[in-house]
Design a protein around this motif. Sequence first.
Motif, mmCIF file in Angstrom:
data_model
loop_
_atom_site.group_PDB
_atom_site.id
_atom_site.type_symbol
_atom_site.label_atom_id
_atom_site.label_comp_id
_atom_site.label_asym_id
_atom_site.label_seq_id
_atom_site.Cartn_x
_atom_site.Cartn_y
_atom_site.Cartn_z
ATOM 1 N N GLN A 87 0.831 -1.206 0.000
ATOM 2 C CA GLN A 87 0.000 0.000 0.000
ATOM 3 C C GLN A 87 0.867 1.258 0.000
ATOM 4 N N PHE A 89 0.972 3.750 -1.878
ATOM 5 C CA PHE A 89 0.294 5.016 -2.140
ATOM 6 C C PHE A 89 -0.855 5.275 -1.168
ATOM 7 N N GLY A 90 -0.853 4.544 -0.077
ATOM 8 C CA GLY A 90 -1.923 4.714 0.898
ATOM 9 C C GLY A 90 -2.976 3.632 0.750
ATOM 10 N N GLY A 93 -7.771 2.212 -2.303
ATOM 11 C CA GLY A 93 -8.678 2.945 -3.174
ATOM 12 C C GLY A 93 -7.998 4.006 -4.005
ATOM 13 N N ASP A 94 -6.720 4.279 -3.776
ATOM 14 C CA ASP A 94 -6.004 5.316 -4.517
ATOM 15 C C ASP A 94 -5.899 4.931 -5.996
ATOM 16 N N PRO A 95 -6.142 5.896 -6.922
ATOM 17 C CA PRO A 95 -6.087 5.606 -8.365
ATOM 18 C C PRO A 95 -4.729 5.077 -8.835
ATOM 19 N N SER A 96 -3.658 5.339 -8.106
ATOM 20 C CA SER A 96 -2.338 4.871 -8.524
ATOM 21 C C SER A 96 -2.276 3.347 -8.602
ATOM 22 N N TYR A 97 -3.092 2.685 -7.785
ATOM 23 C CA TYR A 97 -3.080 1.220 -7.807
ATOM 24 C C TYR A 97 -3.681 0.681 -9.105
ATOM 25 N N GLN A 98 -4.568 1.474 -9.693
ATOM 26 C CA GLN A 98 -5.125 1.065 -10.987
ATOM 27 C C GLN A 98 -4.027 1.031 -12.045
#
Length: 301
Positions: A87, A89-90, A93-98
């Motif tokens: 995690q 990027f936090g 739910g953060d868009p970076s994980y997409q």
Amino acid sequence: ITALRQGVYDYLVKPFEPDQLLTVVARAAEKITLQNERREIMARLSSAHEQAELASRSKTEFLTRMGGELASHFETLATLANSVASQQFGPLGDPSYQVCANGIATGCTRMLNNMKHIGELGYLEAGKVKANPAPFDLIEIIQELAGEFQAALAKKQLGASAAIADDLPEIHSDRRHMMEIMRHLLSNAIKFSPAASTIEIAARMDEKGALILTVADQGPGIDPQKVALAMAPFGRIDDGDGAHDEDPFSAGLGLPLASGLASLLGGALTLAANQPRGTVATVYFPGKAVFEFAKRRSEYI
């Protein structure tokens, strides 16, 4: 004896009978025939040796290239996966994980396609791929492929045109293999086409009743001396400036697979320079290979 050592085929001792002359001429003709056959055999062996060396060199280059590229690719996949797992990027739910997930999916898809192509080529070379002929309409295949490659064409702002002869009969061959041939050729044309150019697909019958399929692009073209390399399994052309290296993760099997499938269906694939620019891939099928049981569309109207 001296004359024989200098290449004389035979000799006669005077006086001689006509039958003796005929015998000597027959022996000489036989020797000439054997020498010609030997030259032909040696030429074929030399050609086979060159092809074997080319194939071996292509496979070695492929393994070396793919070894480094796969290591780099797996490292990237591991980095992306670790970013998600930790995690970075936090919250998830953060868009970076997409972006990470898309990167992982793209990398896995590329490697999966390479592995599938390697397996398909192995089956082809082992003679384990069979053809299941049935009637079908070539236009339907081209329409399906146009939809399949719509995103790839749009990404490079490429146009695509199809010129199908009105008098082209219904095809009687293996539809799946024919579609795969066209898929490889169209994919190759898209890869090497410059942005905002046009790819031309055509199908017609020649004066002998053979089926001629062509896929022409407006890319950098191909050096006639490098056609054999392009058609060799694992072969990949690089002109030094990266123009032919758009997809570094490509196994270089599209053209060999298309060629192998064309041969399986009784045809042959050739590559040539397109005028004034680009490359044209031509698949030739004798009429008896694809039209033997076909009926012209007019019979259904």
